[in-house]
Design a protein around this motif. Structure first.
Motif, PDB file in Angstrom:
ATOM      1  N   THR A  52       0.822  -1.220   0.000  1.00  0.00           N
ATOM      2  CA  THR A  52       0.000   0.000   0.000  1.00  0.00           C
ATOM      3  C   THR A  52       0.849   1.260   0.000  1.00  0.00           C
ATOM      4  O   THR A  52       0.327   2.366  -0.056  1.00  0.00           O
ATOM      5  CB  THR A  52      -0.929   0.020   1.226  1.00  0.00           C
ATOM      6  N   LEU A  53       2.159   1.095   0.074  1.00  0.00           N
ATOM      7  CA  LEU A  53       3.067   2.248   0.086  1.00  0.00           C
ATOM      8  C   LEU A  53       4.071   2.101  -1.063  1.00  0.00           C
ATOM      9  O   LEU A  53       5.249   1.794  -0.840  1.00  0.00           O
ATOM     10  CB  LEU A  53       3.808   2.342   1.430  1.00  0.00           C
ATOM     11  N   PRO A  54       3.619   2.321  -2.321  1.00  0.00           N
ATOM     12  CA  PRO A  54       4.498   2.067  -3.470  1.00  0.00           C
ATOM     13  C   PRO A  54       5.691   2.996  -3.565  1.00  0.00           C
ATOM     14  O   PRO A  54       6.684   2.658  -4.184  1.00  0.00           O
ATOM     15  CB  PRO A  54       3.560   2.261  -4.663  1.00  0.00           C
ATOM     16  N   PHE A  55       5.612   4.171  -2.955  1.00  0.00           N
ATOM     17  CA  PHE A  55       6.692   5.135  -3.081  1.00  0.00           C
ATOM     18  C   PHE A  55       7.613   5.142  -1.860  1.00  0.00           C
ATOM     19  O   PHE A  55       8.532   5.941  -1.776  1.00  0.00           O
ATOM     20  CB  PHE A  55       6.126   6.542  -3.305  1.00  0.00           C
ATOM     21  N   ARG A  56       7.300   4.267  -0.922  1.00  0.00           N
ATOM     22  CA  ARG A  56       8.134   4.200   0.273  1.00  0.00           C
ATOM     23  C   ARG A  56       9.406   3.411  -0.039  1.00  0.00           C
ATOM     24  O   ARG A  56       9.366   2.377  -0.699  1.00  0.00           O
ATOM     25  CB  ARG A  56       7.373   3.522   1.403  1.00  0.00           C
ATOM     26  N   GLU A  57      10.512   3.903   0.445  1.00  0.00           N
ATOM     27  CA  GLU A  57      11.773   3.220   0.203  1.00  0.00           C
ATOM     28  C   GLU A  57      11.807   1.897   0.976  1.00  0.00           C
ATOM     29  O   GLU A  57      11.542   1.866   2.168  1.00  0.00           O
ATOM     30  CB  GLU A  57      12.950   4.106   0.639  1.00  0.00           C
ATOM     31  N   VAL A  58      12.124   0.822   0.269  1.00  0.00           N
ATOM     32  CA  VAL A  58      12.214  -0.491   0.899  1.00  0.00           C
ATOM     33  C   VAL A  58      13.606  -0.635   1.504  1.00  0.00           C
ATOM     34  O   VAL A  58      14.610  -0.645   0.791  1.00  0.00           O
ATOM     35  CB  VAL A  58      11.956  -1.621  -0.122  1.00  0.00           C
ATOM     36  N   VAL A  59      13.655  -0.747   2.811  1.00  0.00           N
ATOM     37  CA  VAL A  59      14.943  -0.810   3.498  1.00  0.00           C
ATOM     38  C   VAL A  59      15.012  -2.080   4.351  1.00  0.00           C
ATOM     39  O   VAL A  59      13.998  -2.712   4.663  1.00  0.00           O
ATOM     40  CB  VAL A  59      15.162   0.428   4.406  1.00  0.00           C
ATOM     41  N   TYR A  60      16.213  -2.425   4.700  1.00  0.00           N
ATOM     42  CA  TYR A  60      16.465  -3.584   5.550  1.00  0.00           C
ATOM     43  C   TYR A  60      16.062  -3.256   6.985  1.00  0.00           C
ATOM     44  O   TYR A  60      16.493  -2.245   7.545  1.00  0.00           O
ATOM     45  CB  TYR A  60      17.942  -3.950   5.480  1.00  0.00           C
ATOM     46  N   VAL A  61      15.225  -4.108   7.591  1.00  0.00           N
ATOM     47  CA  VAL A  61      14.757  -3.865   8.965  1.00  0.00           C
ATOM     48  C   VAL A  61      15.176  -4.984   9.919  1.00  0.00           C
ATOM     49  O   VAL A  61      14.750  -5.003  11.071  1.00  0.00           O
ATOM     50  CB  VAL A  61      13.223  -3.695   8.997  1.00  0.00           C
ATOM     51  N   GLY A  62      15.975  -5.900   9.435  1.00  0.00           N
ATOM     52  CA  GLY A  62      16.455  -6.977  10.303  1.00  0.00           C
ATOM     53  C   GLY A  62      15.339  -7.909  10.755  1.00  0.00           C
ATOM     54  O   GLY A  62      14.526  -8.365   9.952  1.00  0.00           O
ATOM     55  N   LEU A  63      15.284  -8.167  12.049  1.00  0.00           N
ATOM     56  CA  LEU A  63      14.310  -9.111  12.609  1.00  0.00           C
ATOM     57  C   LEU A  63      13.010  -8.438  13.053  1.00  0.00           C
ATOM     58  O   LEU A  63      12.202  -9.078  13.732  1.00  0.00           O
ATOM     59  CB  LEU A  63      14.938  -9.839  13.802  1.00  0.00           C
ATOM     60  N   ASP A  64      12.816  -7.197  12.666  1.00  0.00           N
ATOM     61  CA  ASP A  64      11.623  -6.467  13.122  1.00  0.00           C
ATOM     62  C   ASP A  64      10.329  -7.170  12.730  1.00  0.00           C
ATOM     63  O   ASP A  64       9.370  -7.231  13.523  1.00  0.00           O
ATOM     64  CB  ASP A  64      11.621  -5.038  12.560  1.00  0.00           C
ATOM     65  N   ASN A  65      10.267  -7.690  11.492  1.00  0.00           N
ATOM     66  CA  ASN A  65       9.050  -8.375  11.041  1.00  0.00           C
ATOM     67  C   ASN A  65       8.775  -9.616  11.876  1.00  0.00           C
ATOM     68  O   ASN A  65       7.627  -9.907  12.229  1.00  0.00           O
ATOM     69  CB  ASN A  65       9.160  -8.748   9.568  1.00  0.00           C
ATOM     70  N   TYR A  66       9.823 -10.360  12.186  1.00  0.00           N
ATOM     71  CA  TYR A  66       9.661 -11.568  12.996  1.00  0.00           C
ATOM     72  C   TYR A  66       9.251 -11.214  14.424  1.00  0.00           C
ATOM     73  O   TYR A  66       8.431 -11.912  15.029  1.00  0.00           O
ATOM     74  CB  TYR A  66      10.971 -12.373  13.003  1.00  0.00           C
ATOM     75  N   ILE A  67       9.803 -10.118  14.942  1.00  0.00           N
ATOM     76  CA  ILE A  67       9.421  -9.678  16.292  1.00  0.00           C
ATOM     77  C   ILE A  67       7.966  -9.241  16.310  1.00  0.00           C
ATOM     78  O   ILE A  67       7.214  -9.543  17.251  1.00  0.00           O
ATOM     79  CB  ILE A  67      10.350  -8.527  16.753  1.00  0.00           C
ATOM     80  N   ASP A  68       7.543  -8.510  15.254  1.00  0.00           N
ATOM     81  CA  ASP A  68       6.142  -8.078  15.176  1.00  0.00           C
ATOM     82  C   ASP A  68       5.198  -9.277  15.151  1.00  0.00           C
ATOM     83  O   ASP A  68       4.134  -9.258  15.784  1.00  0.00           O
ATOM     84  CB  ASP A  68       5.928  -7.223  13.922  1.00  0.00           C
ATOM     85  N   VAL A  69       5.588 -10.314  14.403  1.00  0.00           N
ATOM     86  CA  VAL A  69       4.751 -11.511  14.310  1.00  0.00           C
ATOM     87  C   VAL A  69       4.678 -12.219  15.654  1.00  0.00           C
ATOM     88  O   VAL A  69       3.591 -12.593  16.129  1.00  0.00           O
ATOM     89  CB  VAL A  69       5.295 -12.467  13.227  1.00  0.00           C
ATOM     90  N   LEU A  70       5.827 -12.390  16.295  1.00  0.00           N
ATOM     91  CA  LEU A  70       5.889 -13.146  17.550  1.00  0.00           C
ATOM     92  C   LEU A  70       5.319 -12.379  18.735  1.00  0.00           C
ATOM     93  O   LEU A  70       5.131 -12.966  19.804  1.00  0.00           O
ATOM     94  CB  LEU A  70       7.334 -13.558  17.838  1.00  0.00           C
ATOM     95  N   THR A  71       5.046 -11.098  18.564  1.00  0.00           N
ATOM     96  CA  THR A  71       4.406 -10.322  19.631  1.00  0.00           C
ATOM     97  C   THR A  71       2.953  -9.990  19.299  1.00  0.00           C
ATOM     98  O   THR A  71       2.319  -9.227  20.035  1.00  0.00           O
ATOM     99  CB  THR A  71       5.183  -9.011  19.881  1.00  0.00           C
ATOM    100  N   ASP A  72       2.458 -10.547  18.223  1.00  0.00           N
ATOM    101  CA  ASP A  72       1.080 -10.296  17.793  1.00  0.00           C
ATOM    102  C   ASP A  72       0.152 -11.347  18.413  1.00  0.00           C
ATOM    103  O   ASP A  72       0.321 -12.543  18.162  1.00  0.00           O
ATOM    104  CB  ASP A  72       0.997 -10.354  16.266  1.00  0.00           C
ATOM    105  N   PRO A  73      -0.822 -10.939  19.242  1.00  0.00           N
ATOM    106  CA  PRO A  73      -1.761 -11.918  19.837  1.00  0.00           C
ATOM    107  C   PRO A  73      -2.514 -12.733  18.783  1.00  0.00           C
ATOM    108  O   PRO A  73      -2.873 -13.882  19.020  1.00  0.00           O
ATOM    109  CB  PRO A  73      -2.725 -11.040  20.636  1.00  0.00           C
ATOM    110  N   ARG A  74      -2.725 -12.143  17.609  1.00  0.00           N
ATOM    111  CA  ARG A  74      -3.429 -12.852  16.536  1.00  0.00           C
ATOM    112  C   ARG A  74      -2.625 -14.058  16.048  1.00  0.00           C
ATOM    113  O   ARG A  74      -3.197 -15.071  15.668  1.00  0.00           O
ATOM    114  CB  ARG A  74      -3.679 -11.879  15.380  1.00  0.00           C
TER     115      ARG A  74
END
Length: 294
Positions: free
Chosen positions: A42-64
């Motif tokens: 949904t953010l086509p103009f946003r710069e895609v950057v390396y975020v490390g393990l942030d995505n995995y942390i977000d998943v593992l802290t998501d109650p869903r």
């Protein structure tokens, strides 16, 4: 000259390797790559950057995520338990002497009919059960109404998960039956003949001969079926789409919703690799604690 001919034959398998790399290796590498970035559709103009393990942390802290994991484990253990019980029972019945002596029951037609549920595509299974259990015109629902009354099986908060468990049990049991029946065929008759001489009962022969000798096949069957059920998606997406609410949202549906509904592709990729890790953990546990040679 011979060496040149041998080397030239390698040319013929290069297209196969290229195709394999295109449809298998590249998607794997690409999904690993984007799981460590912040790619959002949904953010086509946003710069895609390396975020490390942030995505995995977000998943593992998501109650869903934990709700989806709980639902997946309930469906996995519930359906797998029923598949093993009924699959082994059917396999033993197919290997029974009376069954083999009966020409009708011995026919490949009967065995083929028993195997039909495992041959159907998940989408077909989902549509079939969705229509069959429809509270208005479903034929299965009409039959069940004599026992339980007319029910909305896929939209009920109490019946949705048991219905999914039953459908997965119905679909997976024939495969379990086929694998275990093949395993039973490989068990020699000598131990049974010795047990008959010693006056062993049928139950004693099953516990002390059949199960120990069938153990390697059972472990492989459990691993294969666990891998299939942990990544279950198709017929649940057709019947409930994870509803009502998030009641039947398994891990694969959660990954799909994150990737293609919320458009968070990177987090969806991270969820997929978490599912892969869970499958590997289960496989390790099965091999370590179940597949022990005495």
């Amino acid at each position: 000259m011979l060496e040149k001919i041998k080397k030239s034959k390698m040319i013929y398998i290069i297209p196969a390797f290229l195709l394999l790399g295109l449809v298998l290796v590249f998607p794997i590498i690409y999904s690993i790559n984007i799981s460590f970035k912040n790619y959002v559709m949904t953010l086509p103009f946003r710069e895609v950057v390396y975020v490390g393990l942030d995505n995995y942390i977000d998943v593992l802290t998501d109650p869903r995520f934990y709700n989806s994991l709980k639902v997946t484990l309930i469906i996995t253990f519930g359906s797998l338990t029923l598949q093993l019980i009924f699959g082994l029972s059917l396999a033993i019945a197919l290997n029974n002497k009376l069954m083999e002596e009966n020409k009708l029951l011995k026919s490949q037609t009967i065995r083929g009919v028993l195997f039909i549920p495992s041959m159907l595509m998940g989408v077909i299974i989902g549509l079939m059960w969705q229509l069959g259990l429809n509270p208005t015109y479903g034929i299965f629902n009409e039959w069940l109404s004599y026992l339980f009354g007319t029910q909305s099986y896929f939209s009920s908060s109490t019946l949705a998960i048991p219905t999914i468990v039953f459908i997965e049990f119905w679909r997976g049991t024939p495969m379990v039956m086929l694998i275990l029946a093949a395993g039973l065929k490989g068990i020699p008759m000598t131990p049974y003949e010795a047990a008959d001489v010693d006056g062993a009962t049928s139950w004693q022969k099953f516990v002390y001969i059949t199960l120990p000798l069938l153990k390697p096949v059972l472990v492989i069957t459990i691993i294969l079926r666990t891998m299939d059920v942990l990544r279950i998606f198709d017929f649940i997406f057709i019947t409930t789409s994870g509803g009502p609410g998030n009641l039947t949202e398994v891990l694969s549906i959660y990954a799909y919703n994150t990737s293609f509904v919320s458009m968070r592709i990177s987090q969806g990729a991270a969820i997929s690799w978490v599912i892969t890790l869970i499958i590997l953990i289960f496989s390790f546990i099965y091999f370590k604690y179940l597949y022990k040679r005495e």
